[in-house]
Design an enzyme around this catalytic site. Structure first.
Site, PDB file in Angstrom:
ATOM      1  CD  GLN A 186      -2.695   1.346   2.714  1.00 31.72           C
ATOM      2  OE1 GLN A 186      -3.849   1.187   2.571  1.00 31.72           O
ATOM      3  NE2 GLN A 186      -1.820   1.528   3.835  1.00 31.72           N
ATOM      4  CG  ASP A 271       2.745 -10.349  -4.389  1.00 26.64           C
ATOM      5  OD1 ASP A 271       1.527 -10.733  -3.435  1.00 26.64           O
ATOM      6  OD2 ASP A 271       3.320  -9.205  -4.149  1.00 26.64           O
TER       7      ASP A 271
END
Length: 323
Positions: A186, A271
Site C-alpha cells: 500500500q 505474490d
C-alpha cells in the site's frame, strides 16, 4: 508458484485502465482545498534510549486539516538540511513502535514516517483516526466510501501523503530539494500517487506496489485486500460501473502516466496479494526514468532486505548523499 502471467507476457502487458476525463481537475481541487491551511508540523522529542538517532513525535494537518501522526527520525546531532525520505505504510499498518524502522536515519537521512489514518492494528501500531465514513462497506478500508471518488477513503489518505511532503519541507532539518517518497505494498501505491501529485520531489521507490490496475487485479487474485472489492461487488451487483469509476481516480496506473521523477520498482512473481501484472501495468506506464527488480521466487515480501539495500543505493545517488 507463479501467480500470474508468464514473465515474458508480463514484460509486454498493458493495463485496460483509462483516465477519467476530469482526473487532473479532481486532484487539483482536492489538494487546493487541503493546502488552504498551512502544513506546519508540530514536533515533540521522544526519549528512546538510542544514542545514534534522535526521534520526534510529529503531528501535521492532513485531509480537511485533520491531525495526522508520524515519526521524524534524524541522525543524532545532525545539522540540516538533510536529504529526506518520506515513507508510507503497508495495508493494515501504522507508523509503528518508536524503535522500529531505523534504516533511513541510520543511513544519514531525515526520515519522515507517516501514520495511516484508520489503520494500524493489523501488524503495526497506528495513532490516527479516520473520521469520515460513507455508505455500506466490506470490513477493511478498500470499500469505505467507494460509491463516490469524493468520499472514497483513499482520497483522504493520498491527501495526507501529499501534506506529509509539504510538512516535511517546512522543517529545518529537511532539505526541501532532496525529498524522496518510498513505500512497500500500500505504501508503494501511495508513493506512486505522490510522485505524480508533487512533481518536484527528487525520486520515488515503490516496492511491490498495491493499488494498481484495479480492472485486472480485482479479478485475478482471491486474496485481501483486493478481495474486499470483489466481495462488495458480489453483493452490490448493480454498482460495478460506479465502483470502477471511483477506483480510476486512485489507480497507480493513472498516476504513473503523470509521474516524471526517477523511480525504482520491485515485483515478486509468486505474490498472491498484489498480482505481478498490476505492478508491471504501473511500471510500463511510468513516465520518467525507471528501473525494476523482479523477484522470481518470492511472494509479497518481495526482495525484503535486498529491496532495502537497492533502495538505499538508489536514493544515495538520486539525493546526492556521500557514501
Amino acid at each position: 508458484m507463479h501467480t500470474d502471467l508468464p514473465e515474458k507476457e508480463l514484460r509486454t502487458y498493458r493495463s485496460a485502465q483509462r483516465d477519467p476525463t476530469d482526473f487532473e481537475a479532481f486532484w487539483q481541487s482536492t489538494l487546493g482545498e487541503a493546502r488552504a491551511e498551512p502544513a506546519e508540523a508540530s514536533l515533540s522529542a521522544v526519549e528512546t534510549g538510542l544514542t545514534a538517532i534522535d526521534t520526534y513525535d510529529v503531528t501535521f494537518p492532513g485531509h480537511a486539516g485533520e491531525p495526522v501522526k508520524g515519526w521524524l527520525r534524524l541522525p543524532h546531532g545532525a545539522r540540516g538540511p538533510l536529504p529526506t525520505v518520506v515513507e508510507y505504510v503497508g495495508y493494515g499498518g501504522g507508523r509503528g513502535h518508536v524503535l522500529e524502522n531505523l534504516l533511513w536515519a541510520g543511513a544519514g537521512f531525515a526520515h519522515f514516517h507517516m501514520d495511516t489514518r484508520g489503520q494500524g492494528s493489523g501488524w503495526s501500531r497506528g495513532d490516527t483516526p479516520d473520521s469520515c465514513a460513507a455508505g455500506p462497506q466490506v470490513p477493511g478500508m478498500m470499500t469505505r466510501g467507494i460509491e463516490d471518488p469524493h468520499t472514497y477513503y483513499y482520497r483522504r489518505l493520498f491527501t495526507d501523503a501529499v501534506r506529509a511532503v509539504d510538512a516535511a519541507r517546512g522543517l529545518r532539518a529537511v532539505d526541501p530539494a532532496r525529498i524522496a517518497v518510498l513505500g512497500r505494498s500500500q505504501g508503494g501505491g501511495v508513493a506512486l500517487a505522490v510522485a505524480a501529485l508533487v512533481p518536484d520531489i527528487a525520486a520515488v521507490v515503490a516496492h511491490v506496489p498495491f493499488l494498481c490496475d484495479f480492472p485486472r487485479a480485482v479479478t485475478v487474485t482471491d486474496s485481501a485486500p483486493f478481495r474486499e472489492i470483489a466481495d462488495y461487488l458480489a453483493v452490490h451487483r448493480d454498482r460495478e460501473a460506479q465502483v470502477h469509476r471511483t477506483l480510476a481516480y486512485f489507480d497507480g496506473v493513472n498516476f504513473a502516466r503523470r509521474a516524471r521523477v526517477p523511480a525504482r520498482f520491485s515485483v515478486a512473481l509468486m505474490d498472491d496479494i498484489v498480482p505481478p501484472s498490476s505492478v508491471f501495468a504501473a511500471y510500463h506506464e511510468y513516465g520518467g526514468p525507471k528501473e525494476i527488480d523482479v523477484w522470481r521466487y518470492n511472494g509479497h515480501e518481495g526482495g525484503a532486505a535486498d529491496d532495502d539495500e537497492a533502495a538505499l543505493r538508489f536514493l544515495r545517488a538520486r539525493l546526492r548523499v556521500a557514501g
